[in-house]
Design an enzyme around this catalytic site. Structure first.
Site, PDB file in Angstrom:
ATOM      1  N   TYR A  66       0.749  -1.172   0.056  1.00  0.00           N
ATOM      2  CA  TYR A  66       0.115   0.041   0.084  1.00  0.00           C
ATOM      3  C   TYR A  66       1.005   1.130   0.151  1.00  0.00           C
ATOM      4  CZ  TYR A  66      -3.574   3.589   1.765  1.00  0.00           C
ATOM      5  OH  TYR A  66      -4.111   4.565   1.824  1.00  0.00           O
ATOM      6  N   ASP A  90       9.084   2.599  -0.864  1.00  0.00           N
ATOM      7  CA  ASP A  90       8.475   3.277   0.215  1.00  0.00           C
ATOM      8  C   ASP A  90       8.643   2.889   1.427  1.00  0.00           C
ATOM      9  OD1 ASP A  90       6.149   4.092   1.697  1.00  0.00           O
ATOM     10  OD2 ASP A  90       4.579   3.012   0.422  1.00  0.00           O
ATOM     11  N   LYS A 121       5.239   9.194   8.478  1.00  0.00           N
ATOM     12  CA  LYS A 121       4.902   8.591   9.822  1.00  0.00           C
ATOM     13  C   LYS A 121       6.158   9.183  11.161  1.00  0.00           C
ATOM     14  CE  LYS A 121       2.309   4.768   8.130  1.00  0.00           C
ATOM     15  NZ  LYS A 121       0.760   5.050   8.653  1.00  0.00           N
TER      16      LYS A 121
HETATM   17  N1  HOZ Z   1      -1.263   3.493   6.337  1.00  0.00           N
HETATM   18  C1  HOZ Z   1      -2.029   3.186   7.509  1.00  0.00           C
HETATM   19  C2  HOZ Z   1      -1.943   1.588   7.434  1.00  0.00           C
HETATM   20  N2  HOZ Z   1      -0.734   0.778   7.505  1.00  0.00           N
HETATM   21  C3  HOZ Z   1      -3.240   3.382   7.688  1.00  0.00           C
HETATM   22  C4  HOZ Z   1      -3.495   4.635   7.900  1.00  0.00           C
HETATM   23  C5  HOZ Z   1      -5.085   4.958   7.476  1.00  0.00           C
HETATM   24  O1  HOZ Z   1      -5.263   4.418   6.407  1.00  0.00           O
HETATM   25  O2  HOZ Z   1      -5.761   5.420   8.404  1.00  0.00           O
END
Ligand code: HOZ
Length: 428
Positions: A144, A239, A267
């Site tokens: 993702y 990523d 993050k």
């Molecule tokens: N990117 C986050 C999952 N690993 C999720 C954050 C979200 O979608 O709220």
């Protein structure tokens, strides 16, 4: 354990926010029940609107590697806020964060700050396309990279959670440029390169997958991607939104000794405030406006509050022993969870790299999205609810990571393992 206030807030939220949430993975749909609403967090613990306390292993989906509201971060953000929250103009602080990222991640000679990881990956790909003059992108199933149109193809995280790996609203013409391969399958990527000879701008990959649960790269896989990109004149984009500063100051690329062309961050570098970044070799980054023809922008990019929080967290991580402590706590939790599953007679596989891990309910090995998707998600949902009732807060999806922070104590890890043992026995 009362939930009345959270339930009332959820009902209220649903009237004005789609699904009651600002990001689908928060909705608890995959684990049943209703989401808890968080009131506050300190160190490793959060408290919900009903006053229930939990040991938090979500860490805001990764950023809070030093726990909730560390004094240094609160002080840095307060100091910055007292001098103005946003200027939409250059500040010295943003140079300091950029310098720190470049110093720790040798493949990054220049870096552009954004406001989210999604912006970082989207912009890195635009840059790759602008530089190479090609349209094709290879991504891995179950990885993702945020919610830009062309990346919502066979995606992990919330898309995997809801069993909808693609999104409505993405024009077929956009998605057609995104070619997918199973994670850890280098031959498959090689075939795509051969079939689309000269048409691939970039390969984008989470070097340690974290959005289909945690899946480390197989030995040689990242090297293989590097070689293929070099051979075919494509850019390799890591990523590291999750893994950057999580598995070490140099990220996964330092751990596996593979040099990408571009790297995306998010993050942790924002210390819990909205941030993202992408960077790489000077000659590539020079393709960005105003130096080059690839446009990318943002009013809040390099925001002083976010940059201050990020700098404070990176200073904590630079202290001697920070990553040893994360490894120690991560190993203790990982070993404990594995043993708990064995004791309960539950087939499970624990994948872990440092302080990020996933307990998959399947016999394993879990090396790609198909393996992860074949695991028992109903068992995960039962386990999840049992853990929550015991005061352990995990990500409400079988396809996410469990994060340990510097704020966790050994005692809290033991508490979590005991809870897991009981939860697994109760839900067998
Ligand atoms: N990117 C986050 C999952 N690993 C999720 C954050 C979200 O979608 O709220």
């Amino acid at each position: 354990m009362g939930m009345d206030r959270s339930e009332a807030l959820f009902d209220r939220a649903k009237r004005v926010i789609p699904g009651g949430v600002n990001s689908p993975v928060r909705a608890f749909r995959a684990v049943g029940g209703k989401p808890i609403f968080i009131k506050e967090g300190h160190r490793s613990r959060i408290e919900d609107a009903d006053g229930n306390q939990y040991i938090d292993f979500v860490a805001s989906w990764g950023p809070l590697i030093a726990g909730h509201a560390p004094a240094e971060v609160v002080a840095a953000v307060s100091a910055a806020a007292s001098q103005g929250t946003s200027f939409g103009a250059s500040t010295e602080l943003e140079i300091a964060l950029a310098e720190k990222i470049c110093a720790h991640v040798p493949s990054v000679e220049m870096v552009r700050l954004t406001s989210s990881g999604t912006e970082a990956t989207m912009s890195a790909l635009r840059l790759a396309r602008g530089i190479t003059g090609r349209d094709g992108v290879i991504k891995m199933e179950g990885c993702y990279h945020g919610h830009a149109d062309h990346l919502l193809v066979k995606g992990g995280s919330g898309l995997a959670t809801f069993g909808e790996p693609d999104s409505a609203g993405v024009p077929a013409d956009f998605a057609a440029h995104t070619l997918t391969a199973p994670f850890n399958d280098i031959d498959n990527v090689a075939r795509i390169f051969e079939t689309h000879n000269g048409g691939i701008a970039a390969v984008i990959v989470e070097p340690i997958a974290g959005n289909m649960g945690v899946i480390p790269p197989a030995p040689g896989y990242l090297d293989g991607l590097r070689d293929l990109c070099t051979k075919h004149g494509a850019l390799l984009i890591f990523d590291e939104v999750i893994t950057g500063f999580r598995v070490g100051l140099g990220g996964a690329q330092a751990q596996y000794r593979v040099t990408p062309d571009l790297t995306c961050f998010g993050k942790i570098i924002g210390g819990g405030l909205p941030v993202g970044a992408f960077g790489g070799r000077r000659d590539l980054m020079a393709g960005l406006a105003p130096l080059g023809p690839v446009y990318q922008a943002g009013t809040l990019s390099g925001n002083p509050l976010a940059v201050s929080a990020g700098l404070a967290v990176l200073s904590i991580l630079e202290r001697d022993g920070a990553y040893d402590q994360l490894e120690k706590l991560g190993a203790k939790l990982g070993t404990g969870l594995k043993k708990a599953a064995q004791n309960a007679g539950v087939p499970a596989t624990l994948n872990r790299v440092g302080s990020m891990m996933t307990l998959f309910f399947g016999p394993g090995p879990i090396g790609n999205f198909a393996d992860a998707a074949a695991c028992d998600t109903d068992r995960f949902a039962r386990f999840y609810r049992a853990m929550l009732s015991k005061g352990i807060y995990l990500a409400p999806s079988a396809f996410e990571a469990t994060f340990v922070s510097l704020a966790h104590t050994e005692g809290e890890i033991e508490q979590a393992v005991d809870a897991a043992q009981q939860a697994l026995e109760e839900t067998r």
